[in-house]
Write a protein that holds these residues in place. Sequence first.
Motif, PDB file in Angstrom:
ATOM      1  N   TYR A 191       4.011  41.679  27.504  1.00 55.26           N
ATOM      2  CA  TYR A 191       5.324  41.137  27.849  1.00 55.26           C
ATOM      3  C   TYR A 191       5.248  39.728  28.446  1.00 55.26           C
ATOM      4  O   TYR A 191       6.262  39.139  28.754  1.00 55.26           O
ATOM      5  N   THR A 233       5.255  36.035  29.588  1.00 55.14           N
ATOM      6  CA  THR A 233       5.885  34.775  29.153  1.00 55.14           C
ATOM      7  C   THR A 233       5.465  33.720  30.164  1.00 55.14           C
ATOM      8  O   THR A 233       5.037  34.059  31.279  1.00 55.14           O
ATOM      9  N   THR A 274       5.122  38.670  18.796  1.00 50.84           N
ATOM     10  CA  THR A 274       5.471  38.213  20.151  1.00 50.84           C
ATOM     11  C   THR A 274       4.489  38.800  21.163  1.00 50.84           C
ATOM     12  O   THR A 274       4.039  38.101  22.087  1.00 50.84           O
ATOM     13  N   GLN A 275       4.156  40.067  20.984  1.00 57.01           N
ATOM     14  CA  GLN A 275       3.220  40.722  21.902  1.00 57.01           C
ATOM     15  C   GLN A 275       1.844  40.057  21.823  1.00 57.01           C
ATOM     16  O   GLN A 275       1.195  39.853  22.860  1.00 57.01           O
ATOM     17  N   SER A 319       1.921  36.974  23.716  1.00 63.99           N
ATOM     18  CA  SER A 319       1.962  37.291  25.152  1.00 63.99           C
ATOM     19  C   SER A 319       0.579  37.641  25.670  1.00 63.99           C
ATOM     20  O   SER A 319       0.174  37.203  26.755  1.00 63.99           O
ATOM     21  N   TRP A 369      -1.492  35.884  28.642  1.00 59.65           N
ATOM     22  CA  TRP A 369      -2.012  36.677  29.763  1.00 59.65           C
ATOM     23  C   TRP A 369      -3.511  36.429  29.923  1.00 59.65           C
ATOM     24  O   TRP A 369      -3.995  36.187  31.030  1.00 59.65           O
TER      25      TRP A 369
END
Lengths: 789, 204
Positions: A127, A129, A525-526, A529, A533
Amino acid sequence: MARLYRALEPRRALLLIATLGVFLLLGAGMLRLRVSENIMAMLPDQAESLFADFELLHQAPFLHKALVTVSAEDEAAASGLTTAARNLAEALTADQWQGLFTQVEYGPPAEAGPGTLTALLANQPNYATPESLHALEAKISPDAVRDSLRRDWALMNGPEGWAMKDLVRLDPLDFRAAALRRIGTANLLPGIRLRDGVFVSGDGRHALLVAETSVDITDSSGSDRLLQAFKAITAKVLPKGIKADIVSGHLYAQANAAAIKADMRLIMTVSSVALIAIFLLFLRSFQAGWVLLIPLGALCAGGVAVSLAYSDVSGITLGFGGVLLGISVDYGLHAFIALKQGGENQAMLLARVARPVSLGAATTMVAFGVLLLSDLPAQRQLAVFSMAGLAMALLLALVVLPHLISPSPLKRFPLPDFTILAQKSRPVIVTLGLGLLALAAWQTRAIHFDGNLRALGLTSPAIDAAENQVRRTWGDVRGKALVLVQGDSLEKTLEANDRLYAGLRGNLPEGEIVSLAALLPAGSTQAASRELWRSFWENRRPGLLSVLHEQGQALGFSERAFEPFRNLVTIDATPLTADGLRTLGLERMVDGLILPPQRTGQPWGVLTLTPDTDEAARLAAEASQGMARFVSQSRFGHDLGQALHNDFNRFLLLACLGVGLILLIALRSPRRVLLAMVPVATGVAGLLAVMDLSGISFNLYNMAAAILVIGLGVDYGVFMLERMERRTDLGTEHAVLLSGLTTLAGFGSLALASHPALNSIGLTVLVGMAGTLPGALLLLPALARSQHD
Amino acid sequence: MRARFLFTLALLLLWAAPVSPSNDDAVLDDLRKAAQDIHSVSADFVQRKKLEMFDEVMISKGRLALVKPDRLRWEYLEPVASGFALKDGKGRRWNEMIGRMDDFDIRQDPVMQVIVDQLLAWTNADMERMRRDFTLEVASVNPVQLMLRPRVPAVGSFIERIIIRYAADKRSIQHVEVLEPGGDFTQLEFQDVRINTSLPEDLF
């Protein structure tokens, strides 16, 4: 026609036997009729988008579920609220109620719990961002770490530690605020809280049950059974001080069915008494009863014709078609009154009345024939129904009826001579008539079509109160707009959903958007992310873990106390999937917002719920580059109204042109055509004027009634013009007046109905005939005489 | 001789046998009745917590105060002053370690809700409340000892079982043991129990 009469006169018995045979055949055909109640018949089939919108609205969460609000009257009763809610849920699904309620939920599924939050926190890499990572900076400073660990120590020492252990091990530094916000974003019921495992409102005075039922919302008798059972169960199970209200489509079905039954009892009584009185007063002959065979034959012929042309007959067609019976009785009345004049032989009288009756039928059939070009399937069926019905009515009126009545003259009710009356008051009548036409022409700019299907159904103060309570207590769960994005695969659809969410978030009030994007971003998108991270922690990890270890040891934490957190910032996370969310107890959220092809027969779809506002629609269009579909009840009603308006305008224009052409061919003079159209003009003018002044809109039902008024107006115009030009009395005024009165008795009495749809038909006929009859009996003679003088 | 032996054996078996199900309700009823005229309870407690997260057993001392039906104060005095007080669904938490005090609403804190609900249920001997989330079994009658096992998987994920031992007069709890999956446990020993004494309003 005179020749045909004479040819059939000696073969009367054969004719009647053949007629009986035809009636029996038609009756058998009607018994085999397959009637469908599908509202889709009233949607324009060329407007694919309207169909798609209608289908999408049916996917809306909660639309087909019953929402039960269990309420405590006061604080004292509120202490027993959750127990009462659980007991009610169990009682509703008990076997003795024959599966009326198939499933009742009162809280999150058993799998959901503190573990859900922990599992979502373990997915933080999926998740991440730039904003969320920036927010973490403040939480990983040495001072912040020290404070967090002291808080964790106190938490673990206290009773909350029992439930928070796994969470603290994974999230010692309190990153969880973002995860909680994510759950909130995808929550279909954002106003809800949990108490004793039961969904309750913020003030704790209401509990929510979400029930599924085996009863379809279009099944009125099933709805009645369901609601009676609900009433009985709540009376038995709920303690004093606690009550329960249910909101679902079944309420409307029950209310509508009850209202229609009550209305039909009243209307049948009133119209039967009125019709009998009219027949006795004006016809004074038992032979007039034969006239009633004509609408019966018309109905059967129409029904059988539609069933031969289409596999299923729309119930809406049959309902509307019944309205058309008002026209078919005209032909019989005119023929009957003409044939009962006396003074000439029947064949000659028949020949004279046959021309205007045939012309009237031809123009009306052309007017309804235009409906074959309609975009609405039910309207096209109506065209077939009415043309076949009117043809049968004409046949029965001119071929069969003359052989059922004796030539003895009719003792007519003394009526004023409308023609003389029109002549004497010509200036007044012409001024009033033209004034009305001018007013109507002015009013046409304000014609409003209401496509809101719900407004045509009955509601009651009790239903409105229940709906308002749901809105106040739980939010506008049933009134939100749906935004649909689609794609060939779930991944592509989730990508589109992510883009949509990015455009809506920040521009709409928080809590107003329900989106899956925060909980289940697309795989791509994951992946992005996870990379963010990984890079964030690459340089920060060693320092942080060292501080964590040092501070933790000082407080007595073991070496491995925060092993899950260490893994979180070290090891790559696995992608999160829809199935993964379901195992965490978030099945309702996921399945409420994802539309798989196997359920819809369409490509993959993901729903987002937003406020039903123009701003939200604009943002959705921008964010999705026009690819998202924005649908809501209000917009659908507006679009349907627009489609109906266009269809009706087209019908009106083509019907006027078609009728005008027929009349021109038959009457051979534009002036005579205009005269024949006078009752149509006054009828429609009266309708438009009254509707606009009283704020009534056109809708699906009164459009059909308006068609009836137009059809009758054409007939009256043709009959009266024939009367004026031939200067002979075939009892035309008597027949026109009688026809108008029977239409008023039969359909105008619907104005007494409480049901909105029936009431709107009745009012339209009442007002329309109030304009048509004077137009035919007074204005047309005044205008025609003024031409002949 | 043989008969006497058999008779003694039967007595021993009866003594050792678990309380039959039909006696459970009677025991629970006794507890309920004993608690009926209690409107306030206060006590000191010693807590021993063995958690894998900590190297050593955490020993704390604290106090409990309760005024029926739902005013509760649970606080630790040693080694760190922390705790919470609850009244009419609204509460206040404090933690001397981080110098913090904040308010909370029990209705919006599902975890606290479950915890507080059970604490109130135990101290009020509210069997119905206890039964909502746990099955109740009377493990022994002298002294009365109840065994609670979670009904709901969500609660079972963090509590394996709870043992509650009542004082001889059945009016107060003497000992509570909460066993967690994985072997962690919490033991609470209540001392100096005071029943129906006047408690200051500002405690809550």
